[in-house]
Design a protein around this motif. Structure first.
Motif, mmCIF file in Angstrom:
data_model
loop_
_atom_site.group_PDB
_atom_site.id
_atom_site.type_symbol
_atom_site.label_atom_id
_atom_site.label_comp_id
_atom_site.label_asym_id
_atom_site.label_seq_id
_atom_site.Cartn_x
_atom_site.Cartn_y
_atom_site.Cartn_z
ATOM 1 N N LEU A 16 30.808 -27.171 -37.361
ATOM 2 C CA LEU A 16 29.788 -26.481 -36.861
ATOM 3 C C LEU A 16 29.000 -27.165 -35.829
ATOM 4 O O LEU A 16 28.593 -26.458 -34.646
ATOM 5 C CB LEU A 16 28.715 -25.752 -37.827
ATOM 6 N N THR A 17 28.486 -28.359 -35.960
ATOM 7 C CA THR A 17 27.710 -29.261 -35.040
ATOM 8 C C THR A 17 28.671 -29.247 -33.755
ATOM 9 O O THR A 17 27.971 -29.153 -32.833
ATOM 10 C CB THR A 17 27.350 -30.686 -35.677
ATOM 11 N N GLU A 18 29.872 -29.690 -33.744
ATOM 12 C CA GLU A 18 30.602 -29.679 -32.507
ATOM 13 C C GLU A 18 30.796 -28.481 -31.917
ATOM 14 O O GLU A 18 30.802 -28.497 -30.770
ATOM 15 C CB GLU A 18 31.929 -30.575 -33.022
ATOM 16 N N ALA A 19 30.976 -27.338 -32.563
ATOM 17 C CA ALA A 19 31.126 -26.145 -31.992
ATOM 18 C C ALA A 19 29.884 -25.488 -31.614
ATOM 19 O O ALA A 19 30.053 -24.993 -30.455
ATOM 20 C CB ALA A 19 31.703 -24.941 -33.081
ATOM 21 N N ALA A 20 28.781 -26.008 -31.995
ATOM 22 C CA ALA A 20 27.581 -25.540 -31.410
ATOM 23 C C ALA A 20 27.337 -26.305 -30.108
ATOM 24 O O ALA A 20 26.645 -25.632 -29.048
ATOM 25 C CB ALA A 20 26.538 -25.638 -32.488
ATOM 26 N N THR A 21 27.532 -27.612 -29.976
ATOM 27 C CA THR A 21 27.289 -28.242 -29.155
ATOM 28 C C THR A 21 28.436 -27.836 -27.868
ATOM 29 O O THR A 21 27.949 -27.931 -26.675
ATOM 30 C CB THR A 21 27.713 -29.829 -29.129
ATOM 31 N N GLN A 22 29.558 -27.488 -28.172
ATOM 32 C CA GLN A 22 30.584 -27.164 -27.326
ATOM 33 C C GLN A 22 30.253 -25.573 -26.485
ATOM 34 O O GLN A 22 30.173 -25.546 -25.219
ATOM 35 C CB GLN A 22 31.836 -27.030 -27.845
ATOM 36 N N ARG A 24 27.030 -24.475 -26.300
ATOM 37 C CA ARG A 24 25.909 -24.524 -25.478
ATOM 38 C C ARG A 24 26.143 -25.105 -24.321
ATOM 39 O O ARG A 24 25.660 -24.834 -23.165
ATOM 40 C CB ARG A 24 25.124 -25.468 -26.314
ATOM 41 N N ASP A 25 27.223 -26.018 -24.212
ATOM 42 C CA ASP A 25 27.575 -26.803 -22.896
ATOM 43 C C ASP A 25 28.456 -25.935 -22.004
ATOM 44 O O ASP A 25 28.335 -25.797 -20.933
ATOM 45 C CB ASP A 25 28.196 -28.116 -23.104
ATOM 46 N N LYS A 26 29.265 -25.313 -22.557
ATOM 47 C CA LYS A 26 30.472 -24.447 -21.772
ATOM 48 C C LYS A 26 30.790 -23.226 -22.164
ATOM 49 O O LYS A 26 31.358 -22.533 -21.433
ATOM 50 C CB LYS A 26 31.728 -25.440 -22.158
ATOM 51 N N GLY A 27 29.935 -22.562 -23.127
ATOM 52 C CA GLY A 27 30.149 -21.018 -23.446
ATOM 53 C C GLY A 27 30.997 -20.964 -24.425
ATOM 54 O O GLY A 27 31.728 -21.643 -24.995
ATOM 55 N N LEU A 28 30.783 -19.342 -25.150
ATOM 56 C CA LEU A 28 31.609 -19.035 -26.324
ATOM 57 C C LEU A 28 33.347 -19.276 -26.186
ATOM 58 O O LEU A 28 33.615 -19.603 -27.125
ATOM 59 C CB LEU A 28 31.337 -17.809 -26.552
ATOM 60 N N ASP A 29 33.512 -19.014 -24.851
ATOM 61 C CA ASP A 29 35.148 -18.957 -24.909
ATOM 62 C C ASP A 29 35.582 -20.521 -24.744
ATOM 63 O O ASP A 29 36.947 -20.806 -24.751
ATOM 64 C CB ASP A 29 35.435 -18.449 -23.432
ATOM 65 N N ALA A 30 34.777 -21.324 -24.798
ATOM 66 C CA ALA A 30 35.274 -22.910 -24.536
ATOM 67 C C ALA A 30 35.738 -23.478 -25.859
ATOM 68 O O ALA A 30 36.522 -24.361 -25.878
ATOM 69 C CB ALA A 30 33.966 -23.679 -24.107
ATOM 70 N N VAL A 31 35.723 -22.771 -27.010
ATOM 71 C CA VAL A 31 35.819 -23.502 -28.122
ATOM 72 C C VAL A 31 37.205 -22.943 -28.492
ATOM 73 O O VAL A 31 37.717 -21.912 -28.537
ATOM 74 C CB VAL A 31 34.933 -22.873 -29.433
ATOM 75 N N SER A 32 38.095 -24.294 -28.574
ATOM 76 C CA SER A 32 39.483 -23.979 -29.090
ATOM 77 C C SER A 32 39.511 -24.546 -30.518
ATOM 78 O O SER A 32 39.283 -25.577 -30.382
ATOM 79 C CB SER A 32 40.634 -24.742 -27.939
ATOM 80 N N ILE A 33 39.946 -23.888 -31.309
ATOM 81 C CA ILE A 33 40.249 -24.425 -32.744
ATOM 82 C C ILE A 33 41.039 -25.702 -32.896
ATOM 83 O O ILE A 33 40.361 -26.596 -33.548
ATOM 84 C CB ILE A 33 40.796 -23.297 -33.786
ATOM 85 N N GLY A 34 42.170 -25.861 -32.216
ATOM 86 C CA GLY A 34 42.860 -27.096 -32.252
ATOM 87 C C GLY A 34 42.277 -28.216 -31.713
ATOM 88 O O GLY A 34 42.137 -29.287 -32.293
ATOM 89 N N SER A 35 41.443 -28.144 -30.489
ATOM 90 C CA SER A 35 40.661 -29.306 -29.778
ATOM 91 C C SER A 35 39.554 -29.851 -30.558
ATOM 92 O O SER A 35 39.013 -30.918 -30.736
ATOM 93 C CB SER A 35 40.456 -29.095 -28.415
ATOM 94 N N LEU A 36 38.953 -28.503 -31.250
ATOM 95 C CA LEU A 36 37.708 -28.886 -31.940
ATOM 96 C C LEU A 36 38.071 -29.357 -33.213
ATOM 97 O O LEU A 36 37.301 -30.498 -33.532
ATOM 98 C CB LEU A 36 37.048 -27.405 -32.365
#
Length: 189
Positions: A16-22, A24-36
């Protein structure tokens, strides 16, 4: 070998912490489950032990980002001074806030993304916007909250616009102009 509930909770927190950071920095679509999952050193398959879906993760990460932004705003206030629209506008519409997309107001950072997102994400952000309006209405003693809606909309919009404008002087002018207008609202009482 299984993992304890405490281990599972710590892993969920890291995700959650990493996804929230991502987001905030790059937007909702920036989160990739694999890279996260790679960033938090967990397996891709392990993701589903923590979240039902990517949508579930995004909603939870958005909630985390919004709460973190509110906590940062609260922590930056001087507890010995009463909250005023003047102090709110000066803090919110500042260069420091504009330049801190990763740690500043998640509403301004993500408003457009959430506006295009599913109902679950919009339902996560909506109460935070309503709380912002309520706080400004309280400070303005604005029972009908019309001026509070105008002030909050102007502040969120100005912050978002100022982050887009690449000319720093023009960006500063957007912040200053809206800040002065919002402060004038309090003077019009």
């Amino acid at each position: 070998m299984g993992h304890s509930q405490a281990d599972k909770a710590r892993s969920r927190e890291r995700i959650l912490t990493e996804a929230a950071t991502q987001i905030r920095d790059k937007g909702l679509d920036a989160v990739s489950i694999g890279s996260l999952m790679q960033r938090v050193k967990l397996t891709h398959g392990g993701f589903y032990g923590h979240f039902a879906s990517r949508s579930d993760l995004i909603a939870a990460a958005l909630q985390r980002a919004l709460a973190a932004g509110e906590a940062a705003a609260h922590a930056s206030r001087d507890p010995d001074k009463p909250v005023s629209l003047n102090s709110m506008a000066r803090s919110y519409l500042s260069r420091a806030h504009r330049d801190s997309r990763k740690s500043g107001c998640a509403i301004a950072a993500l408003i457009s993304d959430v506006g295009r997102a599913d109902e679950e994400c919009r339902a996560v952000m909506e109460p935070h916007i309503e709380a912002f309006i309520a706080k400004v209405a309280e400070v303005l003693d604005d029972d009908g909250d019309v001026r509070a809606i105008m002030a909050v909309s102007a502040m969120i919009g100005a912050l978002a616009i100022s982050r887009v404008i690449t000319d720093e002087k023009r960006s500063d002018a957007v912040l200053r102009t809206v800040r002065d207008g919002v402060i004038a609202m309090a003077a019009d009482e």
